[in-house]
Design a protein around this motif. Sequence first.
Motif, PDB file in Angstrom:
ATOM      1  N   GLY A  38       0.805  -1.212   0.000  1.00  0.00           N
ATOM      2  CA  GLY A  38       0.000   0.000   0.000  1.00  0.00           C
ATOM      3  C   GLY A  38       0.837   1.260   0.000  1.00  0.00           C
ATOM      4  N   VAL A  39       1.864   1.298   0.843  1.00  0.00           N
ATOM      5  CA  VAL A  39       2.735   2.482   0.900  1.00  0.00           C
ATOM      6  C   VAL A  39       3.478   2.657  -0.426  1.00  0.00           C
ATOM      7  N   THR A  40       3.894   1.540  -1.023  1.00  0.00           N
ATOM      8  CA  THR A  40       4.587   1.609  -2.312  1.00  0.00           C
ATOM      9  C   THR A  40       3.695   2.242  -3.376  1.00  0.00           C
ATOM     10  N   ALA A  82      -3.107  -6.771  -6.557  1.00  0.00           N
ATOM     11  CA  ALA A  82      -2.995  -7.067  -7.987  1.00  0.00           C
ATOM     12  C   ALA A  82      -3.799  -6.098  -8.844  1.00  0.00           C
ATOM     13  N   VAL A  83      -5.030  -5.799  -8.448  1.00  0.00           N
ATOM     14  CA  VAL A  83      -5.850  -4.877  -9.244  1.00  0.00           C
ATOM     15  C   VAL A  83      -5.244  -3.473  -9.217  1.00  0.00           C
ATOM     16  N   THR A  84      -4.780  -3.046  -8.052  1.00  0.00           N
ATOM     17  CA  THR A  84      -4.128  -1.736  -7.965  1.00  0.00           C
ATOM     18  C   THR A  84      -2.881  -1.703  -8.826  1.00  0.00           C
ATOM     19  N   SER A  85      -2.130  -2.788  -8.841  1.00  0.00           N
ATOM     20  CA  SER A  85      -0.913  -2.864  -9.635  1.00  0.00           C
ATOM     21  C   SER A  85      -1.209  -2.668 -11.117  1.00  0.00           C
ATOM     22  N   PHE A  86      -2.222  -3.356 -11.637  1.00  0.00           N
ATOM     23  CA  PHE A  86      -2.525  -3.219 -13.065  1.00  0.00           C
ATOM     24  C   PHE A  86      -3.055  -1.828 -13.383  1.00  0.00           C
ATOM     25  N   ALA A  87      -3.893  -1.295 -12.515  1.00  0.00           N
ATOM     26  CA  ALA A  87      -4.404   0.054 -12.740  1.00  0.00           C
ATOM     27  C   ALA A  87      -3.263   1.069 -12.729  1.00  0.00           C
ATOM     28  N   THR A 106       5.234  -1.209 -10.272  1.00  0.00           N
ATOM     29  CA  THR A 106       3.928  -1.825 -10.011  1.00  0.00           C
ATOM     30  C   THR A 106       4.044  -3.257  -9.503  1.00  0.00           C
ATOM     31  N   ILE A 107       5.145  -3.938  -9.829  1.00  0.00           N
ATOM     32  CA  ILE A 107       5.276  -5.345  -9.421  1.00  0.00           C
ATOM     33  C   ILE A 107       6.285  -5.542  -8.288  1.00  0.00           C
ATOM     34  N   GLY A 108       6.994  -4.479  -7.912  1.00  0.00           N
ATOM     35  CA  GLY A 108       7.998  -4.609  -6.860  1.00  0.00           C
ATOM     36  C   GLY A 108       7.503  -5.303  -5.596  1.00  0.00           C
ATOM     37  N   PRO A 109       6.323  -4.926  -5.062  1.00  0.00           N
ATOM     38  CA  PRO A 109       5.855  -5.560  -3.824  1.00  0.00           C
ATOM     39  C   PRO A 109       5.499  -7.043  -3.977  1.00  0.00           C
ATOM     40  N   MET A 110       5.376  -7.523  -5.217  1.00  0.00           N
ATOM     41  CA  MET A 110       4.901  -8.887  -5.451  1.00  0.00           C
ATOM     42  C   MET A 110       5.988  -9.880  -5.822  1.00  0.00           C
ATOM     43  N   VAL A 111       7.207  -9.409  -6.007  1.00  0.00           N
ATOM     44  CA  VAL A 111       8.293 -10.266  -6.477  1.00  0.00           C
ATOM     45  C   VAL A 111       8.550 -11.430  -5.523  1.00  0.00           C
ATOM     46  N   ILE A 112       8.651 -11.144  -4.243  1.00  0.00           N
ATOM     47  CA  ILE A 112       8.969 -12.184  -3.262  1.00  0.00           C
ATOM     48  C   ILE A 112       7.834 -13.202  -3.163  1.00  0.00           C
ATOM     49  N   TYR A 113       6.609 -12.730  -3.114  1.00  0.00           N
ATOM     50  CA  TYR A 113       5.472 -13.647  -3.012  1.00  0.00           C
ATOM     51  C   TYR A 113       5.367 -14.535  -4.243  1.00  0.00           C
ATOM     52  N   PHE A 114       5.422 -13.944  -5.435  1.00  0.00           N
ATOM     53  CA  PHE A 114       5.349 -14.730  -6.663  1.00  0.00           C
ATOM     54  C   PHE A 114       6.503 -15.725  -6.732  1.00  0.00           C
ATOM     55  N   LEU A 143      11.353  -1.032  -3.009  1.00  0.00           N
ATOM     56  CA  LEU A 143      12.179   0.170  -3.166  1.00  0.00           C
ATOM     57  C   LEU A 143      12.927   0.152  -4.492  1.00  0.00           C
ATOM     58  N   LEU A 144      13.396  -1.030  -4.895  1.00  0.00           N
ATOM     59  CA  LEU A 144      14.053  -1.143  -6.193  1.00  0.00           C
ATOM     60  C   LEU A 144      13.067  -0.822  -7.316  1.00  0.00           C
ATOM     61  N   GLY A 145      11.836  -1.292  -7.159  1.00  0.00           N
ATOM     62  CA  GLY A 145      10.815  -0.981  -8.154  1.00  0.00           C
ATOM     63  C   GLY A 145      10.527   0.503  -8.222  1.00  0.00           C
ATOM     64  N   LEU A 146      10.417   1.141  -7.065  1.00  0.00           N
ATOM     65  CA  LEU A 146      10.163   2.585  -7.045  1.00  0.00           C
ATOM     66  C   LEU A 146      11.319   3.365  -7.642  1.00  0.00           C
ATOM     67  N   ALA A 147      12.528   2.844  -7.511  1.00  0.00           N
ATOM     68  CA  ALA A 147      13.686   3.537  -8.078  1.00  0.00           C
ATOM     69  C   ALA A 147      13.585   3.640  -9.592  1.00  0.00           C
ATOM     70  N   SER A 148      12.786   2.762 -10.222  1.00  0.00           N
ATOM     71  CA  SER A 148      12.616   2.820 -11.678  1.00  0.00           C
ATOM     72  C   SER A 148      11.867   4.073 -12.109  1.00  0.00           C
ATOM     73  N   LEU A 149      11.245   4.760 -11.161  1.00  0.00           N
ATOM     74  CA  LEU A 149      10.600   6.036 -11.468  1.00  0.00           C
ATOM     75  C   LEU A 149      11.624   7.092 -11.889  1.00  0.00           C
ATOM     76  N   PHE A 150      12.883   6.867 -11.523  1.00  0.00           N
ATOM     77  CA  PHE A 150      13.909   7.893 -11.733  1.00  0.00           C
ATOM     78  C   PHE A 150      14.996   7.450 -12.700  1.00  0.00           C
ATOM     79  N   THR A 151      14.802   6.338 -13.419  1.00  0.00           N
ATOM     80  CA  THR A 151      15.881   5.807 -14.253  1.00  0.00           C
ATOM     81  C   THR A 151      15.471   5.690 -15.713  1.00  0.00           C
TER      82      THR A 151
END
Length: 356
Positions: free
Chosen positions: A188-190, A242-247, A258-266, A318-326
């Motif tokens: 959620g925070v991500t 998942a729905v928030t991620s796709f939206a 969008t997928i950073g929080p799900m990598v470990i679970y998947f 955090l790695l996923g969010l870093a893609s906002l700046f790369t």
Amino acid sequence: MSAATLASITGAVTLVLSALLPFVIRPLLVRLGIMDVPNARSSHDRPILRGLGLAVLLAMAIGGAFGVSQLITPTGTGWQLLAVVLAGLLAAGFLGLGEDLKGLSVAVRSLWLLGIAAASAGCIAWIATRTPDASFSWVLALDARALPVWVIVLLCVYAVFFISSYINVANFMDGLNGISGFHGVIAGVTFAFAGWWVGAGWLLVAGTVVAAGFAGFLPWNLSKPGAFLGDVGSYLLGGAVAVTSFAALMTAVPLLATIGPMVIYFGDVAVTLVKRVRAGHRWDEPHKEHAYQRIQQLGYSHVQASGITAICTLATSLLGLASLFTSLLGTLVLLAAGLVVLIIYLALPRLLPRRH
């Protein structure tokens, strides 16, 4: 009202309701006798009340509905995206409630999951292709309205399997005290940060509601005598994320974010199921072979094992969010780094010392 102010209010409302509604829901669950009895999949050794995810569902429904009502404008579509996310997570949660109350066959459950995923994906794609400021972003944003039809179709097909699969994944991973609550807060925070950064107020509100809903549940889960989310809560978690991620993907948020929080679970579920199938076991048999369960079996407490999983999820987020700046190169580096975190997490049951 600014998006940040609205997110703060909806988050506060959701958090308070999620923390207080169990006082009402818990006696109802006790009367219905909805208990989680230890089995081959359980990491606990005594019956524990389950189904408290219903309180989280109601809290998120009320907080989310308030957010939708405040975002409605004659020309804006952010409220529509938030409404679709809200509808998707509620549908997933109520499906889980049906599983808690009377159980559902695999075929029925699968059909409902695919239906929820298809409806959510179709609505999100339809809204995005009609929104001036919506875009699809693998790395660099592309105007969603200019995407060819076949690209939209492929994105929807991806979303159907992605959303339905992740609801199951969240259910498989809900096996320790704290693990789902931590996951909901981090995811959620991500999403909230991503929404704030790209100027998607609806995503800021959606992420805040998800984080607040599961934060309010954590004290009930971690304190004695404890209580579980149940399928209503784990399905709710999977649907919400998942729905928030796709939206988010359809509204200018880069794929990795969008997928950073799900990598470990998947990763945990995929690797575990492959190992079990290769060993000749049925994939749907109850077991305790997930990485997070094997960490707990080394002698670590539920909170410690859940915390380790949460730390790894935070790292990939955090790695996923870093893609906002790369740029593209930076995104590829971040993708590789995320895979390294996943590999380390999967190896932890062999690397961590046993506690006695």
